[in-house]
Design an enzyme around this catalytic site. Structure first.
Site, PDB file in Angstrom:
ATOM      1  N   HIS A  51      31.678 -10.968  -8.893  1.00  0.00           N
ATOM      2  CA  HIS A  51      31.673  -9.510  -8.942  1.00  0.00           C
ATOM      3  C   HIS A  51      32.879  -9.001  -9.730  1.00  0.00           C
ATOM      4  CE1 HIS A  51      34.141 -10.230  -5.211  1.00  0.00           C
ATOM      5  NE2 HIS A  51      34.908  -9.350  -5.830  1.00  0.00           N
TER       6      HIS A  51
HETATM    7  P1  TYD Z   1      33.526 -10.379  -1.166  1.00  0.00           P
HETATM    8  O1  TYD Z   1      34.587  -9.443  -1.644  1.00  0.00           O
HETATM    9  O2  TYD Z   1      32.229 -10.414  -1.923  1.00  0.00           O
HETATM   10  O3  TYD Z   1      34.134 -11.855  -1.070  1.00  0.00           O
HETATM   11  P2  TYD Z   1      34.351 -13.018  -2.152  1.00  0.00           P
HETATM   12  O4  TYD Z   1      34.586 -12.401  -3.499  1.00  0.00           O
HETATM   13  O5  TYD Z   1      35.543 -13.746  -1.631  1.00  0.00           O
HETATM   14  O6  TYD Z   1      33.157 -13.900  -2.144  1.00  0.00           O
HETATM   15  O7  TYD Z   1      33.245 -10.066   0.375  1.00  0.00           O
HETATM   16  C1  TYD Z   1      32.401 -10.899   1.143  1.00  0.00           C
HETATM   17  C2  TYD Z   1      31.861 -10.077   2.299  1.00  0.00           C
HETATM   18  O8  TYD Z   1      32.933  -9.623   3.131  1.00  0.00           O
HETATM   19  C3  TYD Z   1      31.099  -8.838   1.861  1.00  0.00           C
HETATM   20  O9  TYD Z   1      29.957  -8.695   2.709  1.00  0.00           O
HETATM   21  C4  TYD Z   1      32.041  -7.692   2.132  1.00  0.00           C
HETATM   22  C5  TYD Z   1      32.920  -8.206   3.247  1.00  0.00           C
HETATM   23  N1  TYD Z   1      34.296  -7.690   3.154  1.00  0.00           N
HETATM   24  C6  TYD Z   1      34.732  -6.714   4.037  1.00  0.00           C
HETATM   25  O10 TYD Z   1      33.990  -6.256   4.924  1.00  0.00           O
HETATM   26  N2  TYD Z   1      36.014  -6.247   3.931  1.00  0.00           N
HETATM   27  C7  TYD Z   1      36.858  -6.711   2.983  1.00  0.00           C
HETATM   28  O11 TYD Z   1      38.035  -6.253   2.910  1.00  0.00           O
HETATM   29  C8  TYD Z   1      36.412  -7.724   2.073  1.00  0.00           C
HETATM   30  C9  TYD Z   1      37.308  -8.281   1.016  1.00  0.00           C
HETATM   31  C10 TYD Z   1      35.107  -8.182   2.196  1.00  0.00           C
END
Ligand code: TYD
Length: 142
Positions: A51
């Site tokens: 993302h």
């Molecule tokens: P994401 O930012 O996509 O993680 P990564 O890039 O490490 O794979 O987040 C994964 C999931 O966690 C997504 O459903 C959103 C949730 N999330 C929160 O609820 N709060 C947060 O501060 C973060 C970073 C993620």
């Protein structure tokens, strides 16, 4: 345009004692800190990230293990960063697509400029490509 760059923290200590690395708002971290989160227990064959963010700035430290971050900016320029020292983080300005491979059961400590907001995410790569095309058009025309 702001670019991804390594943010190296000074290591306090020595080999026999171990070290402390300190991240401080608007000193080593180039923004106001609103949120800190960490990812852990991710199996080595799993890819995270996938993302970009519209406005969020982050610095990501790999405080245990190592991680490979492949990033792409709004001009389509790609770079690969390997984080394998606990005091070396990666600053990510807005509009950077990132794919993350965590290795050695690593722990990623992420320091962020805003609270969590799902609306700030660009999760579809084609949407990111559209943003790149719009950005290039706007900047070509003036
Ligand atoms: P994401 O930012 O996509 O993680 P990564 O890039 O490490 O794979 O987040 C994964 C999931 O966690 C997504 O459903 C959103 C949730 N999330 C929160 O609820 N709060 C947060 O501060 C973060 C970073 C993620």
């Amino acid at each position: 345009m702001k670019k991804p760059k390594i943010v190296e923290l000074r290591q306090i200590g020595h080999e026999r004692l171990g070290y402390i690395a300190v991240a401080e708002e608007n000193i080593s971290i180039p923004f106001d800190i609103k949120r800190v989160y960490w990812t852990y227990h991710t199996p080595d064959d799993i890819k995270r990230g996938g993302h970009a963010h519209k406005t969020l700035e982050q610095v990501i430290y790999c405080v245990s293990g190592s991680a490979c971050l492949k990033v792409e900016n709004i001009l389509g320029e790609k770079e690969t960063f390997v984080l394998d020292r606990p005091n070396n983080g990666l600053y990510l300005p807005p509009l950077i697509w990132r794919d993350i491979e965590m290795r050695d059961r690593s722990v990623l400590l992420c320091i962020a400029s805003e609270l969590y907001n799902e609306d700030d995410y660009v999760r579809n790569y084609q949407d990111f490509v559209t943003l790149q095309q719009e950005y290039i058009l706007i900047n070509e025309n003036g």
